[in-house]
Design a protein around this motif. Structure first.
Motif, short mmCIF file in Angstrom:
data_model
loop_
_atom_site.label_atom_id
_atom_site.label_comp_id
_atom_site.label_asym_id
_atom_site.label_seq_id
_atom_site.Cartn_x
_atom_site.Cartn_y
_atom_site.Cartn_z
N HIS A 1 44.23 40.86 38.30
CA HIS A 1 43.75 42.19 38.67
C HIS A 1 43.47 42.26 40.17
CE1 HIS A 1 41.00 45.67 38.82
NE2 HIS A 1 41.62 46.08 37.72
N LEU A 2 42.84 41.23 40.72
CA LEU A 2 42.54 41.19 42.16
C LEU A 2 43.82 41.17 42.98
CD1 LEU A 2 39.57 38.64 42.21
CD2 LEU A 2 39.43 41.11 42.58
N TRP A 3 44.84 40.44 42.49
CA TRP A 3 46.12 40.36 43.21
C TRP A 3 46.78 41.75 43.27
CZ3 TRP A 3 48.96 37.13 46.19
CH2 TRP A 3 50.31 37.44 46.37
N PHE A 4 46.81 42.44 42.14
CA PHE A 4 47.43 43.77 42.11
C PHE A 4 46.66 44.74 43.01
CE2 PHE A 4 48.48 42.42 37.54
CZ PHE A 4 49.60 41.72 37.96
N LYS A 5 45.35 44.59 43.02
CA LYS A 5 44.53 45.45 43.89
C LYS A 5 44.83 45.18 45.36
CE LYS A 5 39.78 47.14 44.17
NZ LYS A 5 38.39 46.95 43.66
N ASP A 6 45.13 43.91 45.67
CA ASP A 6 45.51 43.55 47.05
C ASP A 6 46.77 44.30 47.49
OD1 ASP A 6 43.40 41.90 47.51
OD2 ASP A 6 44.51 40.02 47.41
N GLU B 1 41.34 44.09 55.68
CA GLU B 1 40.05 43.39 55.61
C GLU B 1 39.55 43.24 54.18
OE1 GLU B 1 39.15 47.68 55.50
OE2 GLU B 1 40.50 46.43 56.70
N SER B 2 40.09 44.04 53.25
CA SER B 2 39.66 44.00 51.85
C SER B 2 40.54 43.10 50.99
CB SER B 2 39.64 45.41 51.27
OG SER B 2 38.75 46.26 51.96
N VAL C 1 33.98 35.13 44.87
CA VAL C 1 32.87 36.06 45.05
C VAL C 1 33.16 37.42 44.41
CG1 VAL C 1 32.04 34.94 47.16
CG2 VAL C 1 33.70 36.81 47.33
N HIS C 2 34.42 37.67 44.05
CA HIS C 2 34.75 38.90 43.34
C HIS C 2 34.78 38.70 41.83
CE1 HIS C 2 36.17 39.93 47.41
NE2 HIS C 2 35.95 41.17 47.05
N ILE C 3 34.51 37.47 41.41
CA ILE C 3 34.53 37.14 39.99
C ILE C 3 33.12 36.89 39.46
CG2 ILE C 3 35.25 35.37 38.32
CD1 ILE C 3 37.82 35.09 39.92
N LEU D 1 47.55 47.29 46.76
CA LEU D 1 47.11 48.61 47.18
C LEU D 1 46.41 48.55 48.53
CD1 LEU D 1 45.74 50.04 43.81
CD2 LEU D 1 48.00 50.35 44.81
N HIS D 2 45.57 47.53 48.70
CA HIS D 2 44.89 47.37 49.99
C HIS D 2 45.92 47.26 51.13
CE1 HIS D 2 40.96 47.23 48.32
NE2 HIS D 2 41.03 46.02 47.82
N PHE D 3 46.98 46.50 50.88
CA PHE D 3 47.99 46.32 51.92
C PHE D 3 48.72 47.64 52.20
CE2 PHE D 3 52.22 45.40 53.55
CZ PHE D 3 51.92 44.52 54.58
N ARG D 4 49.10 48.33 51.13
CA ARG D 4 49.85 49.57 51.30
C ARG D 4 49.04 50.63 52.06
NH1 ARG D 4 54.49 50.21 47.96
NH2 ARG D 4 54.25 52.47 48.14
N TYR D 5 47.72 50.57 51.91
CA TYR D 5 46.87 51.56 52.59
C TYR D 5 46.26 51.01 53.88
CZ TYR D 5 47.27 54.67 48.60
OH TYR D 5 47.76 55.51 47.63
N GLY D 6 46.72 49.83 54.31
CA GLY D 6 46.27 49.28 55.59
C GLY D 6 44.86 48.72 55.59
N ARG D 7 44.33 48.41 54.39
CA ARG D 7 42.96 47.87 54.31
C ARG D 7 43.02 46.34 54.26
NH1 ARG D 7 42.36 52.32 50.30
NH2 ARG D 7 42.69 50.74 48.69
#
Length: 331
Positions: free
Chosen positions: A253-258, A268-269, A189-191, A260-266
């Motif tokens: 790209h989605l994996w690398f973005k994940d 759910e994203s 759904v992100h592609i 960042l989501h983890f590092r910032y506690g997001r």
């Protein structure tokens, strides 16, 4: 299908149903938006609602007229599609001949032109005359990814109906409800920009395979480095997966973005939530700046593909970049 069964596109639905209720249906519309956002489903539903024998502002789906539209044999509905790469003048002239005869009922005739922006100049000019001087009650629906690509004179004589890409969470809920694997759905759904596009990808075995290859390559490139290139040759370029490098880079790209989501506690994203343990372990091995640089690298490789740079070189550049803990980007 009724308007209620179409996901999203509330603005478009409101415009069309209001016109039906108030008897202010325009003689021509342009449904403009990204591929997969539901223009064709909306056009067919609008046509059904115009013909429906039971409801005023929607399609019941049960009357004879609705069933004829669903089965593709309603005599007052005609669909025009590109003949090869373009819609040609003879196709528009043929439409005009068909529409020179009155409808069998009190309803207007309806035509749908898919990929209307592919009309040749001659076809567009012929349609323009048809829009200006319809011989009988008629409703036209022009479907285009870019309504601004149509002739300005056609745009000025039609009502614009905007479509937007569906939100990922909306598509995710629908696709999981249809029985597709949650992990794959969360990625696709992100592609893709619409439900139909998502379904087309999910129904292909290669998508699950290429997603697994991305996970393997990330782990290899960030541990041993050079072995990831050998793995890529075996898993991608000696198989049919090399035909889907654009999606490969998109998944990277989605994996690398994940990360960042983890590092910032997001949490759910996080897209690769079914691999949360791996995400949590890898996210702390690089700085935020390095993960951002990897996202840029994946985006650059994807861009180079569009300029016909050798795909294998792009993959190797990405993997070498991942093994470089400095996170510097080349090229």
């Amino acid at each position: 299908m009724s308007f209620q069964h179409i996901m999203g596109q509330e603005v478009a639905k409101k415009m069309l149903q209001s016109a039906l209720r108030n008897h202010t249906v325009n003689h021509a519309y342009v449904f403009s938006g990204p591929p997969g956002s539901g223009q064709m489903n909306m056009a067919q539903t609008f046509a059904k609602a115009l013909f429906c024998e039971q409801q005023m502002d929607d399609a019941c789906g049960e009357c004879l007229s609705c069933r004829k539209v669903e089965h593709g044999n309603h005599p007052d509905l005609h669909i025009v599609e590109p003949d090869g790469a373009t819609i040609k003048i003879d196709q528009i002239r043929g439409l005009q001949r068909i529409f020179s005869y009155k409808s069998e009922s009190s309803n207007p005739k309806v035509y749908i032109i898919r990929q209307a922006d592919t009309m040749t100049v001659q076809a567009a000019n012929s349609l323009l005359k048809f829009l200006e001087e319809p011989q009988i009650p008629v409703v036209g629906i022009l479907i285009s990814e870019n309504g601004q690509a149509l002739l300005p004179t056609i745009q000025s004589r039609t009502q614009q109906v905007p479509f937007h890409a569906l939100q990922p969470d909306v598509m995710m809920q629908a696709l999981i409800g249809e029985g597709y694997t949650a992990g794959l759905v969360r990625s696709v759904v992100h592609i893709a920009s619409g439900l139909e596009s998502c379904r087309e990808i999910l129904q292909q075995n290669w998508f699950a395979e290429i997603r697994n290859v991305v996970l393997q390559l990330v782990k290899e490139s960030m541990s041993r480095g050079s072995s990831s290139i050998i793995l890529a040759q075996q898993k991608i370029f000696k198989t049919g997966l090399s035909e889907h490098l654009d999606i490969l880079f998109h998944l990277f790209h989605l994996w690398f973005k994940d990360m960042l989501h983890f590092r910032y506690g997001r949490h759910e994203s996080i897209v690769f939530i079914d691999h949360l343990e791996s995400v949590s372990k890898l996210a702390i091995t690089r700085s935020t700046e390095q993960w951002v640089s990897y996202m840029d690298l994946a985006a650059n490789c994807r861009k180079k593909l569009r300029f016909h740079v050798n795909g294998q070189l792009c993959v190797e550049q990405l993997l070498i970049g991942l093994s470089d803990t400095s996170g510097s980007i080349t090229g």
